[in-house]
Design an enzyme around this catalytic site. Structure first.
Site, mmCIF file in Angstrom:
data_model
loop_
_atom_site.group_PDB
_atom_site.id
_atom_site.type_symbol
_atom_site.label_atom_id
_atom_site.label_comp_id
_atom_site.label_asym_id
_atom_site.label_seq_id
_atom_site.Cartn_x
_atom_site.Cartn_y
_atom_site.Cartn_z
ATOM 1 N N CYS A 25 20.921 -53.289 -29.983
ATOM 2 C CA CYS A 25 19.734 -54.081 -30.279
ATOM 3 C C CYS A 25 19.734 -55.299 -29.358
ATOM 4 O O CYS A 25 20.708 -56.059 -29.348
ATOM 5 C CB CYS A 25 19.747 -54.519 -31.744
ATOM 6 S SG CYS A 25 18.429 -55.703 -32.121
ATOM 7 N N ASP B 60 22.269 -49.572 -32.319
ATOM 8 C CA ASP B 60 21.168 -48.804 -32.896
ATOM 9 C C ASP B 60 21.444 -47.327 -32.664
ATOM 10 O O ASP B 60 22.159 -46.959 -31.721
ATOM 11 C CB ASP B 60 19.832 -49.189 -32.238
ATOM 12 C CG ASP B 60 19.192 -50.394 -32.910
ATOM 13 O OD1 ASP B 60 19.516 -50.675 -34.076
ATOM 14 O OD2 ASP B 60 18.369 -51.064 -32.263
#
Ligand SMILES: [Ca+2]
Ligand SMILES: [Ca+2]
Ligand SMILES: [Ca+2]
Ligand SMILES: [Ca+2]
Ligand SMILES: [Ca+2]
Ligand SMILES: [Ca+2]
Ligand SMILES: [Ca+2]
Ligand SMILES: [Ca+2]
Ligand SMILES: [Ca+2]
Ligand SMILES: [Ca+2]
Ligand SMILES: [Ca+2]
Ligand SMILES: [Ca+2]
Ligand SMILES: [Ca+2]
Ligand SMILES: [Ca+2]
Ligand SMILES: [Ca+2]
Ligand SMILES: [Ca+2]
Lengths: 129, 129, 129, 129, 129, 129, 129, 129, 129, 129
Positions: free
Chosen positions: G34, G41
């Site tokens: 992220c 992520d």
């Protein structure tokens, strides 16, 4: 008096002939014989139709399905025959039959046949989001 | 006499050539070899077609699928080859083959190929509500 | 150098021999030949074991499974043979093999065999609510 | 020569009589007749057993199941009869039959019967976490 | 003559009283009235029992379930009443009723009640791997 | 004061008459009586509509559904009647009713009926990838 | 020599450039960082394309996906970037990428982007019943 | 008069205190606030108990669950508190609460707590085959 | 500083305004109050849009959803309001909101509303086989 | 300040040390590197424990899981290491870790390890019918 297998399909008057609507019927207990080996075959039938003046009576449909129990029948031919028998019995605006046979030799077969009344066109489907 | 793997696809006459209908076949037991590593690959084949004059005979189809067991075959090429072999054997109005291969390297691959007879157009589908 | 099918199972040292723990392995790509018809059979193998001094090396296990591709094998016998081969290779505290074969003749068969080291007793399972 | 329905169950020697192991068989195509109405009934049979000296031969089991196609049979009685026939044919250490009948009158019925060889005790199950 | 709702449960002789076996029945169409609001309630009933001398006749069971259609009934009380009625009708070795009610006020309720014949003990279950 | 079954459908003003939007309602607790046998029938109703000036009030819809509990009703006729009652109550741009009845005689029936306001055409659906 | 993460996508010649067909690839192991919090992520990528002269080589695709492991990437931007990179590498007739990200803050996000070759039009789909 | 959130749990007399039976309740609409961030948390509660003299009244249970809507609560503490509140309200023979919280930070948490009346022992469960 | 509920929707620049693509967001944790009874309602929101110059920032969207926690809201009105708020915040080419509410009174309700930018037309969807 | 990967597991006091209860945590986003090939591996971790004086803090657990992102780790060893790290951090009455790794080479591997505090015995589980 117990019911009997029978190829005669009984019908009743369509209660709403003024508009197109759908009747969808699932019959998981179709069985016939393989014409080559004589062994039992099994299928689930999916019938859907738009009635015109007559509808298929369900108890009679069950006896009709039962009538194949001792008959030899190929997958492709029997699907086309049943859709014809139903079309002849009720002369629907549209009828479709999907026969989903049980696996044989590691292979799963499904056959789908339709009949459409001459001049009938389905309304454009309304696809709501 | 036990059956053998074979690239020869046998056929039988379409029992209802007067109308379009669908034959759908699922074969979960396709296996071939990876041409790069020589290791086995596995796939489920999904075949659907609209017959013209001939249909694929199922026992023969099983032997045809079996014939890839010792052959090297790339995913994209073998899918196109099988759809061609079937089209050559039965000259259908339409045929589609979907090959859903097992995961390799964390990646799942599916290939879909079609053949359409020149001049054939599918009827407008009837989508009942 | 590409890998080859092989009945030789390679092993590696158990990293935690001081306690019982479970290794569970699912292999969806087992295939052998039917000894009666010569046709391919397919199964998913489920292996679970409690290691003693050695664990099964996965790449070698894949080659071991591959080695059945051209062999005839009955469902019951091959399940017992594989569990014996694994037991002989790693002498585990406990090993269980579940072979889930694909449908044949409309019948689905699964075979489950186990081997337990002499004197080994599983800890009473902790069933948390 | 095509196979025939038959109450005779054929068997083959258990390849591993030295230990308990499980053979689990699912048969989705059992059909008989309702003794009251004469109409077809349908069930899925689940058979599981621990063999002693003999195992059930699968093709023969299929013909045995087929033999009920034209017989009247109550759910409870036929489940107990089949488990007895199998026990008589192979004298297993343990056998259990679960008959899962299709819905009738909005009600789904399943019957489960077992036979255990005198003096046989199952090993304490190993429940791995 | 059409059937009627009735609290009278008819029975038939257990065809295999010499051993314990399980009869499992699912009834998705139970409906009664909420004693507080008078509004309809709906449930799926799951009944399982080990018969002694008598079994529950299914058509009669359907009429029994139907008899609650116009009665007020609390979830906990009606589950205990039904299991008592069945126990009184067939005096089984064991009976269990699970009533799975439809959601009300965002809350899903299930009630489970059992009756065991004095002196009856279930055989140690055989848990095959 | 407890609510009562009632054929009167109450409505409320559509909060957004300036655009077409969809209201979709699932009612798993429809029950009526079979006009032939007097026995209960059960269905799940799926209603979807595009409101014009009025929407169906949910508590009133529940009472409307309840009002069929003691009435005889054929599958095809009752589906057409309900869609008409709703159309008469709220004069929607479009309404569709799908009645999915529980299995009877081994056969599953679903009926689908629609009403469209004269001159109303759905916007071309946006099918996002 | 072990493989390495790499933004370079390798390709191979399309074995069947004479017709449109579909290659569908699912990659459940995409992970990046992220850009706001630096935390990992995760997403599943669904890629489907119609090849022109080149196809994406799968091992190279895996290394390409791997190359995002240590990079910051926003959901919307990275989906558009990947579809561009693939389009630049193989110049397909059509390509679509669906990135299905794992839940963050109780919210599930999916992004779908496409590229179509100028002048390419898909054949009218054949929808078999 | 509309209902209100309330920590007061109302009860009613157990209609069958003469035997142990199970009441199982699922509540998918629990929400409270995270004591650290103040943001909403969500959970599904699964409650099961064996009543002694009193049962939990469902409408009151709904109001009790509602009372957490504006309170800060840690997962582990709130599960233990709720099981205590229920135990204090009805003094059951046994009660178990399973709180299944929605994902936070990519992590799914479930907490399970029980209370058992002193001296109460569950009957040996009957496990039917 | 902990975040707060807020009707203010923050946005960020669309990273790829040169083409249409889809952003699909699922929010399972919407809760508001019933304006009639004051009791909590729950829904899952499904949002999908084609951005123009701005995208919805996810943390802000979470705070926006949170802002309904203490507000009364009817199903139909709140769905139309949310789709308007999002359209006003980001002026998308297209936006659709599906609100799937939890069951109330045995009835499940879903509302779907859309907004389309004047003059925007979706590309003809590519339906790959 | 953004969080960082870290092997340090933070804890908080068990709010209910007076009784045994279960905390169950699912973490679908574990990723490490294969020590042989250097390529990424992925797993879902299932952790369940009965706390003694301390519980695992969830944000810290997320950072702990994150700390494996750039480390090489064998399936069997890393499962045993993580269960040891958690046991060392919170000294629970009982802890079990199930690591469900993604498929590699067509093989799915799961490893399950446990630690039990000396002298701790689980309460006899209450199995409600
Ligand atoms: Ca069947
Ligand atoms: Ca089938
Ligand atoms: Ca696959
Ligand atoms: Ca397979
Ligand atoms: Ca299988
Ligand atoms: Ca069944
Ligand atoms: Ca129901
Ligand atoms: Ca329920
Ligand atoms: Ca149905
Ligand atoms: Ca239903
Ligand atoms: Ca994942
Ligand atoms: Ca996802
Ligand atoms: Ca929820
Ligand atoms: Ca959850
Ligand atoms: Ca819902
Ligand atoms: Ca996995």
């Amino acid at each position: 008096m117990p019911s009997q297998p029978s190829k005669a399909l009984e019908t009743f008057p369509n209660p709403e002939p003024s508009r197109d609507y759908t009747i969808r019927i699932r019959i998981p207990e179709f069985t016939c014989l393989c014409p080559v080996t004589g062994q039992p075959d099994f299928a689930t039938l999916h019938l859907e139709y738009v009635p015109e003046q007559r509808c298929v009576e369900l108890k009679s449909l069950k006896q009709y399905v039962w009538s194949y129990r001792d008959e030899g029948a190929f997958h492709e031919a029997v699907t086309n025959r049943i859709v014809d028998d139903i079309a002849n019995a009720i002369a629907p605006r549209f009828v479709r039959l999907t026969s989903e046979f049980n696996v044989r030799g590691g292979i799963y077969t499904t056959v789908v046949a339709e009949r459409r009344a001459p001049g009938w066109t389905p309304a454009t489907p309304v696809t709501l989001p």
